[in-house]
Design a protein around this motif. Structure first.
Motif, PDB file in Angstrom:
ATOM      1  N   PHE A  91       0.826  -1.212   0.000  1.00  0.00           N
ATOM      2  CA  PHE A  91       0.000   0.000   0.000  1.00  0.00           C
ATOM      3  C   PHE A  91       0.854   1.252   0.000  1.00  0.00           C
ATOM      4  CE2 PHE A  91      -2.423  -3.320   2.242  1.00  0.00           C
ATOM      5  CZ  PHE A  91      -3.325  -3.539   1.217  1.00  0.00           C
ATOM      6  N   GLY A  92       0.443   2.233  -0.743  1.00  0.00           N
ATOM      7  CA  GLY A  92       1.180   3.481  -0.810  1.00  0.00           C
ATOM      8  C   GLY A  92       0.994   4.144  -2.158  1.00  0.00           C
ATOM      9  N   TYR A  93       1.981   4.955  -2.536  1.00  0.00           N
ATOM     10  CA  TYR A  93       1.895   5.742  -3.772  1.00  0.00           C
ATOM     11  C   TYR A  93       2.601   5.018  -4.911  1.00  0.00           C
ATOM     12  CZ  TYR A  93       3.030   9.449  -7.088  1.00  0.00           C
ATOM     13  OH  TYR A  93       3.176  10.192  -8.233  1.00  0.00           O
ATOM     14  N   GLY A  94       1.969   5.011  -6.054  1.00  0.00           N
ATOM     15  CA  GLY A  94       2.565   4.394  -7.241  1.00  0.00           C
ATOM     16  C   GLY A  94       2.528   5.343  -8.415  1.00  0.00           C
ATOM     17  N   ASN A  95       3.507   5.226  -9.286  1.00  0.00           N
ATOM     18  CA  ASN A  95       3.613   6.121 -10.424  1.00  0.00           C
ATOM     19  C   ASN A  95       4.021   5.305 -11.650  1.00  0.00           C
ATOM     20  OD1 ASN A  95       4.514   8.063 -12.281  1.00  0.00           O
ATOM     21  ND2 ASN A  95       4.919   9.504 -10.618  1.00  0.00           N
ATOM     22  N   LYS A  96       3.134   5.176 -12.575  1.00  0.00           N
ATOM     23  CA  LYS A  96       3.295   4.456 -13.849  1.00  0.00           C
ATOM     24  C   LYS A  96       3.387   2.940 -13.733  1.00  0.00           C
ATOM     25  CE  LYS A  96       5.255   8.174 -16.514  1.00  0.00           C
ATOM     26  NZ  LYS A  96       5.842   8.993 -15.426  1.00  0.00           N
ATOM     27  N   GLN A  97       4.046   2.446 -12.676  1.00  0.00           N
ATOM     28  CA  GLN A  97       4.147   0.996 -12.581  1.00  0.00           C
ATOM     29  C   GLN A  97       2.929   0.433 -11.886  1.00  0.00           C
ATOM     30  OE1 GLN A  97       7.980   0.329 -10.908  1.00  0.00           O
ATOM     31  NE2 GLN A  97       8.931   1.042 -12.808  1.00  0.00           N
ATOM     32  N   LEU A 111      -2.795   3.407  -3.279  1.00  0.00           N
ATOM     33  CA  LEU A 111      -3.466   2.140  -2.950  1.00  0.00           C
ATOM     34  C   LEU A 111      -3.515   2.011  -1.435  1.00  0.00           C
ATOM     35  CD1 LEU A 111      -2.106  -0.925  -4.965  1.00  0.00           C
ATOM     36  CD2 LEU A 111      -4.476  -0.245  -4.683  1.00  0.00           C
ATOM     37  N   LEU A 112      -4.666   1.652  -0.914  1.00  0.00           N
ATOM     38  CA  LEU A 112      -4.823   1.515   0.532  1.00  0.00           C
ATOM     39  C   LEU A 112      -5.589   0.257   0.893  1.00  0.00           C
ATOM     40  CD1 LEU A 112      -6.182   5.048   1.483  1.00  0.00           C
ATOM     41  CD2 LEU A 112      -3.909   4.162   1.965  1.00  0.00           C
ATOM     42  N   ASP A 121       2.012   4.049  10.825  1.00  0.00           N
ATOM     43  CA  ASP A 121       3.158   4.680  10.151  1.00  0.00           C
ATOM     44  C   ASP A 121       2.920   4.766   8.657  1.00  0.00           C
ATOM     45  OD1 ASP A 121       4.270   4.765  12.555  1.00  0.00           O
ATOM     46  OD2 ASP A 121       5.712   3.144  12.226  1.00  0.00           O
ATOM     47  N   GLY A 122       2.369   3.684   8.122  1.00  0.00           N
ATOM     48  CA  GLY A 122       2.149   3.642   6.678  1.00  0.00           C
ATOM     49  C   GLY A 122       1.299   4.812   6.227  1.00  0.00           C
ATOM     50  N   PHE A 123       0.263   5.060   6.967  1.00  0.00           N
ATOM     51  CA  PHE A 123      -0.637   6.120   6.531  1.00  0.00           C
ATOM     52  C   PHE A 123       0.004   7.493   6.676  1.00  0.00           C
ATOM     53  CE2 PHE A 123      -4.093   8.884   6.037  1.00  0.00           C
ATOM     54  CZ  PHE A 123      -4.839   8.246   5.080  1.00  0.00           C
ATOM     55  N   LEU A 124       0.712   7.670   7.791  1.00  0.00           N
ATOM     56  CA  LEU A 124       1.345   8.978   8.014  1.00  0.00           C
ATOM     57  C   LEU A 124       2.323   9.288   6.902  1.00  0.00           C
ATOM     58  CD1 LEU A 124       1.927   8.938  11.846  1.00  0.00           C
ATOM     59  CD2 LEU A 124       0.347  10.346  10.541  1.00  0.00           C
TER      60      LEU A 124
END
Ligand code: GA4
Length: 331
Positions: A91-97, A111-112, A121-124
């Motif tokens: 989960f987190g931020y993705g760019n193009k991939q 993605l969450l 921590d992940g969300f922060l």
């Protein structure tokens, strides 16, 4: 995404350019959730297309607009800030991939897991200085959309004349439900205007592995669904409605009666598209198999039984466009 030029992206991924034949489907099946014939119409749409649009959905407009503006704020941060929340696995931020197996698209996304705690921590790390604001927008939105998804799943069960009304909805309502939430941002790509008859792929063709997906977007076009004859049709955007699609797991539970719809997103040359999708999935240990009560007479199960964990593991090892259900079909 701003820092990698679209020219170089296009040079390197021409294989993903699609020739466009942007016929708009004259009518995406339209379901008024407050209408007494909603359940029959939902069943018909799921059998014929695996896709429909919902109005009178009951999700407060305020939740929708707050989440949209919080998401827009996030995507307008400098890439270096957004990258602090990368990679998107799980989960987190993705760019193009997209995924882990080499798929790319002209898209950036968040993605969450729907259960991520706002103080984890992940969300922060994903949401920078003021994570609470975006997180509470996400939480409000998800809980309203999940309720609507449940109402629709219950209408499906009723429409299919299944005794147990919550046979589908209990899976996404379960505390252990493995549901995912995604916000996609498709930046405009002016260069594609120069490519006559070609379109850039924002998100390549695929079916969703879960039970049900609930999509909403801003007023920018791009979403296409595939018809049984293989033709692609563009879905006119409607920022006030939701679009529902049947996932692979629901196709299996209905022994193929409901169709998991193949869909994709093409990049708009001029306008940004923002979409937010809730993917309602079952608990990891849940056994997915055709419901015995739906099997008529001598009807055989088309699929081997599997757990959602097994299906998900196999899905995450696949490419976007792969047919993920073939491995689970009975010969
Ligand atoms: C498609 C539906 C959801 O967006 C998703 C996607 C997932 C991902 O982006 O990580 C997958 C894709 C989706 C199916 C095949 C695998 C996994 C990318 C990919 C190549 C979050 C999901 O659950 O499956």
């Amino acid at each position: 995404i701003q820092q990698l030029s679209s020219n170089s992206f296009m040079r390197n991924s021409m294989a993903s350019a699609a020739s466009s034949s942007p016929a708009f489907l004259s009518e995406v099946p339209l379901i008024d959730l407050s209408s007494p014939d909603a359940k029959q119409l939902i069943v018909k749409a799921c059998e014929e297309l695996g896709f429909f649009k919902v109005v009178n959905h009951g999700v407060p407009m305020e939740f929708i607009s707050t989440l949209e503006s919080e998401s827009t704020n996030f995507f307008s941060l400098p890439l270096s800030e957004k990258q602090k929340a990368a990679p998107p696995s799980p989960f987190g931020y993705g760019n193009k991939q997209i995924g882990r197996n080499g798929d790319v698209g002209w898209v950036e996304y968040i993605l969450l897991n729907t259960h991520l705690e706002s103080n984890s921590d992940g969300f922060l790390s994903i949401f920078g200085q003021d994570p609470q604001k975006l997180r509470s927008a996400v939480n409000n939105y998800i809980s309203a959309v999940r309720n609507m998804a449940c109402e629709i799943l219950e209408l499906m069960a009723e429409g299919l004349k299944i005794q147990q009304r919550n046979v589908f909805s209990k899976l996404v309502m379960d505390e252990e439900s493995d549901s995912v939430f995604r916000v996609n941002h498709y930046p405009p790509c002016p260069q594609i205007q120069a490519l006559k008859g070609m379109n850039m792929i924002g998100f390549g063709e695929h079916t969703d592995p879960q039970i049900i997906s609930v999509l909403r977007s801003n007023n920018t076009s791009g979403l296409q669904i595939s018809l049984a004859d293989g033709n692609w049709i563009s879905v006119p955007p409607d920022q006030n409605s939701f679009f529902i699609n049947v996932g692979d797991s629901l196709q299996v539970m209905t022994n193929g009666r409901f169709k998991s719809v193949k869909h994709r997103v093409l990049t708009n040359s001029l306008k940004s598209r923002i979409s937010m999708i809730y993917f309602g999935g079952p608990p990891l240990s849940e056994k997915i198999a055709p419901l015995p009560s739906l099997m008529k007479g001598e009807e055989r199960s088309l699929y081997k039984e599997f757990t959602w964990f097994e299906y998900k593991r196999s899905a995450y090892n696949s490419r976007l466009a792969d047919n993920r259900l073939v491995h689970f079909e009975r010969i």
